[in-house]
Write a protein that holds these residues in place. Structure first.
Motif, PDB file in Angstrom:
ATOM      1  N   PRO B   7       9.772 -30.564  16.993  1.00 17.65           N
ATOM      2  CA  PRO B   7       9.353 -29.161  16.890  1.00 17.65           C
ATOM      3  C   PRO B   7       8.429 -28.703  18.011  1.00 17.65           C
ATOM      4  O   PRO B   7       8.351 -27.508  18.302  1.00 17.65           O
ATOM      5  CB  PRO B   7       8.617 -29.097  15.548  1.00 17.65           C
ATOM      6  CG  PRO B   7       8.915 -30.369  14.858  1.00 17.65           C
ATOM      7  CD  PRO B   7       9.289 -31.371  15.890  1.00 17.65           C
ATOM      8  N   ASP B   8       7.718 -29.651  18.615  1.00 21.35           N
ATOM      9  CA  ASP B   8       6.727 -29.294  19.631  1.00 21.35           C
ATOM     10  C   ASP B   8       7.310 -29.512  21.014  1.00 21.35           C
ATOM     11  O   ASP B   8       7.603 -30.640  21.397  1.00 21.35           O
ATOM     12  CB  ASP B   8       5.458 -30.143  19.453  1.00 21.35           C
ATOM     13  CG  ASP B   8       4.895 -30.005  18.055  1.00 21.35           C
ATOM     14  OD1 ASP B   8       4.725 -31.038  17.379  1.00 21.35           O
ATOM     15  OD2 ASP B   8       4.656 -28.863  17.637  1.00 21.35           O
ATOM     16  N   ILE B   9       7.451 -28.415  21.781  1.00 23.07           N
ATOM     17  CA  ILE B   9       7.990 -28.537  23.128  1.00 23.07           C
ATOM     18  C   ILE B   9       6.938 -29.088  24.076  1.00 23.07           C
ATOM     19  O   ILE B   9       7.228 -29.891  24.964  1.00 23.07           O
ATOM     20  CB  ILE B   9       8.475 -27.156  23.622  1.00 23.07           C
ATOM     21  CG1 ILE B   9       9.631 -26.663  22.747  1.00 23.07           C
ATOM     22  CG2 ILE B   9       8.903 -27.216  25.079  1.00 23.07           C
ATOM     23  CD1 ILE B   9      10.056 -25.251  23.052  1.00 23.07           C
ATOM     24  N   VAL B  37       9.834 -42.894  26.242  1.00 28.08           N
ATOM     25  CA  VAL B  37       8.935 -42.126  27.091  1.00 28.08           C
ATOM     26  C   VAL B  37       9.533 -42.053  28.487  1.00 28.08           C
ATOM     27  O   VAL B  37      10.159 -43.017  28.959  1.00 28.08           O
ATOM     28  CB  VAL B  37       7.519 -42.741  27.124  1.00 28.08           C
ATOM     29  CG1 VAL B  37       7.529 -44.155  27.679  1.00 28.08           C
ATOM     30  CG2 VAL B  37       6.563 -41.867  27.927  1.00 28.08           C
ATOM     31  N   GLN B  38       9.366 -40.907  29.117  1.00 30.18           N
ATOM     32  CA  GLN B  38       9.884 -40.708  30.468  1.00 30.18           C
ATOM     33  C   GLN B  38       8.791 -40.105  31.347  1.00 30.18           C
ATOM     34  O   GLN B  38       8.377 -38.964  31.128  1.00 30.18           O
ATOM     35  CB  GLN B  38      11.113 -39.800  30.446  1.00 30.18           C
ATOM     36  CG  GLN B  38      11.780 -39.648  31.811  1.00 30.18           C
ATOM     37  CD  GLN B  38      13.023 -38.778  31.769  1.00 30.18           C
ATOM     38  OE1 GLN B  38      13.114 -37.839  30.983  1.00 30.18           O
ATOM     39  NE2 GLN B  38      13.998 -39.086  32.599  1.00 30.18           N
ATOM     40  N   SER B  39       8.354 -40.865  32.327  1.00 28.74           N
ATOM     41  CA  SER B  39       7.416 -40.343  33.307  1.00 28.74           C
ATOM     42  C   SER B  39       8.192 -39.533  34.336  1.00 28.74           C
ATOM     43  O   SER B  39       9.398 -39.741  34.517  1.00 28.74           O
ATOM     44  CB  SER B  39       6.661 -41.486  33.985  1.00 28.74           C
ATOM     45  OG  SER B  39       5.894 -42.178  33.026  1.00 28.74           O
ATOM     46  N   GLU B  88       7.049 -37.147  29.223  1.00 29.00           N
ATOM     47  CA  GLU B  88       7.963 -36.533  28.255  1.00 29.00           C
ATOM     48  C   GLU B  88       8.325 -37.602  27.238  1.00 29.00           C
ATOM     49  O   GLU B  88       8.623 -38.746  27.597  1.00 29.00           O
ATOM     50  CB  GLU B  88       9.228 -36.037  28.968  1.00 29.00           C
ATOM     51  CG  GLU B  88      10.177 -35.234  28.108  1.00 29.00           C
ATOM     52  CD  GLU B  88       9.883 -33.744  28.148  1.00 29.00           C
ATOM     53  OE1 GLU B  88       9.242 -33.280  29.105  1.00 29.00           O
ATOM     54  OE2 GLU B  88      10.316 -33.038  27.213  1.00 29.00           O
ATOM     55  N   TYR B  89       8.319 -37.214  25.965  1.00 33.09           N
ATOM     56  CA  TYR B  89       8.609 -38.161  24.893  1.00 33.09           C
ATOM     57  C   TYR B  89       9.844 -37.699  24.132  1.00 33.09           C
ATOM     58  O   TYR B  89       9.931 -36.538  23.709  1.00 33.09           O
ATOM     59  CB  TYR B  89       7.412 -38.272  23.937  1.00 33.09           C
ATOM     60  CG  TYR B  89       6.239 -38.960  24.577  1.00 33.09           C
ATOM     61  CD1 TYR B  89       5.391 -38.267  25.451  1.00 33.09           C
ATOM     62  CD2 TYR B  89       5.984 -40.310  24.355  1.00 33.09           C
ATOM     63  CE1 TYR B  89       4.326 -38.905  26.066  1.00 33.09           C
ATOM     64  CE2 TYR B  89       4.927 -40.958  24.965  1.00 33.09           C
ATOM     65  CZ  TYR B  89       4.103 -40.248  25.816  1.00 33.09           C
ATOM     66  OH  TYR B  89       3.049 -40.880  26.433  1.00 33.09           O
ATOM     67  N   ARG B 108       6.771 -32.546  25.822  1.00 27.28           N
ATOM     68  CA  ARG B 108       6.003 -32.833  27.039  1.00 27.28           C
ATOM     69  C   ARG B 108       4.529 -32.931  26.688  1.00 27.28           C
ATOM     70  O   ARG B 108       3.959 -31.986  26.124  1.00 27.28           O
ATOM     71  CB  ARG B 108       6.216 -31.746  28.084  1.00 27.28           C
ATOM     72  CG  ARG B 108       5.427 -31.983  29.369  1.00 27.28           C
ATOM     73  CD  ARG B 108       5.887 -31.074  30.496  1.00 27.28           C
ATOM     74  NE  ARG B 108       7.279 -31.318  30.841  1.00 27.28           N
ATOM     75  CZ  ARG B 108       7.692 -32.290  31.648  1.00 27.28           C
ATOM     76  NH1 ARG B 108       6.811 -33.118  32.189  1.00 27.28           N
ATOM     77  NH2 ARG B 108       8.970 -32.436  31.929  1.00 27.28           N
ATOM     78  N   LEU B 109       3.932 -34.061  27.011  1.00 24.74           N
ATOM     79  CA  LEU B 109       2.517 -34.299  26.727  1.00 24.74           C
ATOM     80  C   LEU B 109       1.704 -34.128  27.996  1.00 24.74           C
ATOM     81  O   LEU B 109       1.982 -34.758  29.018  1.00 24.74           O
ATOM     82  CB  LEU B 109       2.304 -35.707  26.166  1.00 24.74           C
ATOM     83  CG  LEU B 109       0.849 -36.115  25.957  1.00 24.74           C
ATOM     84  CD1 LEU B 109       0.205 -35.256  24.869  1.00 24.74           C
ATOM     85  CD2 LEU B 109       0.742 -37.588  25.601  1.00 24.74           C
TER      86      LEU B 109
END
Lengths: 114, 113
Positions: B7-9, B37-39, B88-89, B108-109
């Motif tokens: 739900p959280d972009i 996880v993607q850096s 990005e998760y 995206r964190l």
């Protein structure tokens, strides 16, 4: 270390000029996948091989082809790249099919189309 | 049809704060669930997975996730975020009777010092 290797990491091609991306693995996995990932989007599966069996996704354009000459190598061929094909292309492997879905990803190839 | 919802972009946290990334899935049976996880400019790295057994799963880099069948959720948590966690998760579920993963759209964190 066992791993998934993609070459090149960055590829620039011209509009309409065929290009081939390469993936190799030392994991001896049965399944190899190709994904297309555009900016800020989830990876989109193009096709995958289970051993020699090729499985194409219904919405993958004919412009995209793949070859798997042996267990270790898999290639993605884009016959006539368009500007919309610029993306990150990810290769992944998996030891088994439905029983174990864990996938191991390579670092990706960033394709630019000029 | 199976699906995964994140739900959280975009989430922003301060370094040292706790983190929870939400993931909901739609699946009839017990799912195979994953967090990747993607850096920036990199491939996806597996953080953790759930197949069966203990519903609290420990992963790499200090992450954990809890499978809650009643809520169809598999939220990712970390007690204290580090600046290097900015990435990005993606949550994913193994598609039934196939060799495929179904990915969520990603979160995206961003981590502030």
């Amino acid at each position: 270390d066992a791993m998934v290797i993609q070459n090149p990491r960055y590829q620039v091609t011209q509009f309409g000029k065929p290009v081939t991306l390469s993936c190799s693995q030392t994991l001896n996995h049965n399944v190899m996948y190709w994904y297309q990932q555009k900016s800020s989007q989830a990876p989109k599966l193009l096709f995958h091989y289970y051993d020699k069996d090729f499985n194409n996704e219904a919405d993958t354009p004919d412009n995209f082809q793949s070859r798997r000459p042996n267990t270790s190598f898999c290639f993605l061929d884009i016959r006539s790249p368009g500007l919309g094909d610029a993306a990150m292309y990810l290769c992944a492997t998996s030891r088994e099919g439905a029983v174990n879905h864990e996938q191991y990803f390579g670092p990706g190839t960033r394709l630019t189309v000029t | 049809a199976q699906s995964v919802t994140q739900p959280d972009i975009h989430i922003t946290v301060s370094e040292g704060a706790s983190l929870e990334l939400r993931c909901n899935y739609s699946y009839g049976a017990t799912p195979y669930l994953f967090w990747y996880v993607q850096s920036p400019g990199q491939g996806l790295q597996l953080l953790l997975k759930y197949f069966s057994g203990d519903t609290l799963v420990q992963g790499i880099k200090g992450f954990e996730a809890e499978f809650k069948r009643s809520q169809s959720s598999f939220n990712l948590r970390k007690p204290s975020v580090h600046w290097s966690d900015a990435a990005e998760y993606f949550c994913a579920v193994g598609a039934e009777n196939t060799d495929k993963l179904i990915f969520g759209t990603g979160t995206r964190l961003q981590v502030f010092p």
